[in-house]
Scaffold this active site. Structure first.
Site, short mmCIF file in Angstrom:
data_model
loop_
_atom_site.label_atom_id
_atom_site.label_comp_id
_atom_site.label_asym_id
_atom_site.label_seq_id
_atom_site.Cartn_x
_atom_site.Cartn_y
_atom_site.Cartn_z
N GLU A 268 10.94 12.33 17.47
CA GLU A 268 11.87 12.06 16.37
C GLU A 268 13.21 12.67 16.77
OE1 GLU A 268 12.77 13.68 11.93
OE2 GLU A 268 10.65 13.36 12.42
N CYS B 113 16.11 15.93 8.05
CA CYS B 113 16.24 14.80 8.97
C CYS B 113 16.50 13.49 8.23
CB CYS B 113 14.98 14.67 9.83
SG CYS B 113 13.45 14.64 8.87
N GLY C 59 13.56 16.84 17.01
CA GLY C 59 14.78 17.57 17.35
C GLY C 59 15.94 16.63 17.62
N SER C 60 16.78 17.01 18.55
CA SER C 60 18.02 16.28 18.81
C SER C 60 17.78 15.07 19.72
CB SER C 60 19.05 17.20 19.47
OG SER C 60 18.62 17.55 20.78
N VAL C 61 18.74 14.16 19.70
CA VAL C 61 18.67 13.00 20.59
C VAL C 61 18.74 13.45 22.04
CG1 VAL C 61 19.86 10.89 21.32
CG2 VAL C 61 19.68 11.43 18.88
N GLY D 176 18.02 16.45 23.52
CA GLY D 176 16.83 17.15 23.98
C GLY D 176 15.60 16.26 24.03
N GLY D 177 15.44 15.44 22.99
CA GLY D 177 14.28 14.57 22.93
C GLY D 177 14.31 13.50 24.00
#
Length: 509
Positions: free
Chosen positions: A245, A282, A221-223, A225-226
């Site tokens: 990721e 991605c 997912g996103s930077v 959230g991750g």
């Protein structure tokens, strides 16, 4: 207070379709994780695990029409794309079944005692065991391959780890359907249905990574959230491995010689890659270093023609659409940034593809143009025109880690003449997969695949695609001077399972 309902939403209209579940409470997350933990003994037998994975593929194929219809209703990715993605997912499940059968992933190593060594070697026997329950956080853009039945789930089950999946809010109905299919496959082998748990809701995802019985986590997912989940995994009283990721720009370098040789073909290929799946891959090329001058102009003309002919498309949800429209507008407003084909809102529910151009020198130093070095999810790329090799190298030196990095070379450069080797040396530290004269969109499920890269591409050095993805959910353990009767069968001299192993320094297959 009642639990919040979970709705299936049609991205083509933005309207709710039906309620499919409710967000899980902390108590429900706890019971789901405990059910997964209790299912671990059912995965001990490798033969059972492999059969389960193959049955999962068969059951998914049997439900193909229903699953593809449900996926298209929630993602708007189209039946053709989704049918192919489901086939890829089933192939991946079977590939992991083969890996489990083969047993090479166990990395069995046996050393008999050697008193002549310095220092003396005792009897040592080493292999890998499953970590335990794995939390899987689904991705929005691959509702099969990186969601409930995807690579994290398949590799975790192959390793002997039950999973609890945090469903993605963009395809909750599909997630419920797929989880039911996997549980049916489990029942065929007397595996408890808790082996594949499913929870919905943001808070449930936070509770999941903190649960003391969760032993590892996989995220796509996103930077933002991750990174939040990664930090939570590290802050636990007992930290756990977190394979996330998070984001990737996937830079492309086009040499002047390559542009002179085939500018039109490169421009057309770039257009196809950056707009594939409405730019929601991605590995979409988000930054392209192209030469200034006549050859670069021809390349941009080809790119302009191809992108202009690309129809508007629907993104996975309206939040992503709003972020895309705002993101490209902010980038286009920077001084000296041009937009030969303007990306943005294509309609009330769609977006149009496009690209921006800028002089590479603007990106060579820290400043306002750093925004162009950040991923923008959707059908847009930035073409930075470089005047010489030094300018191109200066931009590359500023890039964070990526999943992929690509170079397009001339035939002569590809044969070893010119800067080909030098550019590869510049790109290799930036990415997990380096491509020459190809495009990064499309990630083959293969033993040699590496889908991961330096941060923020991923938070670990592992891959989430290919056979070695199983390594994320295993840890090595060595037994010293252990009587044969007490050893795991995999570590006994007789090797009755016929496992690949290294026996007293000699590789046996």
């Amino acid at each position: 207070m009642a639990a919040a309902p979970v709705w299936s939403v049609d991205p083509r209209t933005g309207k709710q379709r039906e309620q499919v579940a409710v967000e899980a409470t902390a108590q429900e997350v706890d019971s789901t994780v405990r059910a997964a933990h209790a299912a671990r003994p059912a995965l001990v037998d490798r033969t059972v695990r492999a059969a389960f994975l193959r049955s999962a593929a068969e059951q998914l194929e049997a439900a193909k029409e229903q699953l593809v219809e449900a996926a298209d209703a929630e993602t708007a990715l189209g039946p053709v794309r989704l049918t192919g993605e489901l086939a890829r997912t089933c192939y991946q499940l079977r590939a992991f079944a083969d890996i489990v059968d083969e047993g090479d992933y166990l990395d069995v190593v046996i050393n008999h005692p050697d008193d002549t060594a310095t220092p003396p070697i005792p009897d040592l026997r080493r292999y890998k065991i499953p970590l335990g329950v794995v939390a899987v956080y689904s991705a929005s853009n691959f509702p099969f391959a990186f969601s409930v039945p995807g690579g994290d789930t398949a590799s975790a089950l192959a390793a002997g780890c039950p999973v609890v999946v945090k469903a993605h809010p963009d395809h909750p109905g599909l997630s419920e359907l797929v989880a039911a299919v996997l549980r049916r496959a489990a029942a065929l082998h007397d595996i408890p249905e808790g082996v594949v748990g499913l929870v919905h809701g943001f808070e449930a995802g936070v509770e999941l990574v903190k649960h003391p019985l969760v032993a590892a986590a996989g995220f796509t997912g996103s930077v933002r959230g991750g990174r939040a989940l990664f930090d939570a995994a590290a802050a636990r009283p007992v930290p756990i491995p977190f394979h996330g990721e998070l984001g990737s720009l996937n830079p492309v370098v086009i040499t002047e010689a390559a542009a002179n040789e085939r500018a039109e073909a490169i421009g057309t290929g770039l257009a196809g890659s950056m707009t594939m799946g409405v730019g929601q891959f991605c590995v979409k090329p988000g930054l392209v270093l192209a030469p200034a001058g006549a050859a670069g102009d021809r390349l941009l003309k080809s790119l302009t023609d191809a992108v202009s002919d690309t129809a508007s498309g629907v993104l996975l949800d309206h939040r992503m659409r709003d972020n895309f429209v705002a993101g490209v507008a902010e980038r286009a407003e920077l001084p000296d940034v041009e937009s030969p084909v303007t990306p943005g809102a294509g309609g009330e529910h769609t977006v149009s593809a496009g690209f921006l151009t800028v002089a590479a020198e603007k990106l060579a130093a820290e400043g306002a143009y750093d925004l162009l070095l950040e991923e923008c999810f959707g059908p847009v790329t930035v073409v930075a025109r470089y005047a010489d090799d030094a300018e191109a190298n200066a931009v590359l030196s500023r890039l964070p880690g990526n999943l992929t990095a690509t170079v397009h070379l001339s035939a002569e450069e590809a044969a070893g003449e010119g800067r080909g080797a030098e550019i590869l040396a510049e790109l290799t530290p930036l990415a997990g997969r380096v491509l020459v004269n190809a495009w990064p969109t499309g990630v083959a499920v293969a033993a040699a695949q590496q889908h991961g890269g330096p941060y923020p591409a991923t938070t670990s050095t592992s891959t989430s695609v290919g056979g070695t993805a199983i390594e994320r959910w295993l840890r090595p353990v060595a037994y010293q001077n252990t009587p044969a009767a007490l050893l795991p069968v995999e570590l006994r001299d007789e090797n009755e399972l016929g496992l690949p192993r290294r026996f007293n320094g000699r590789l046996e297959r």
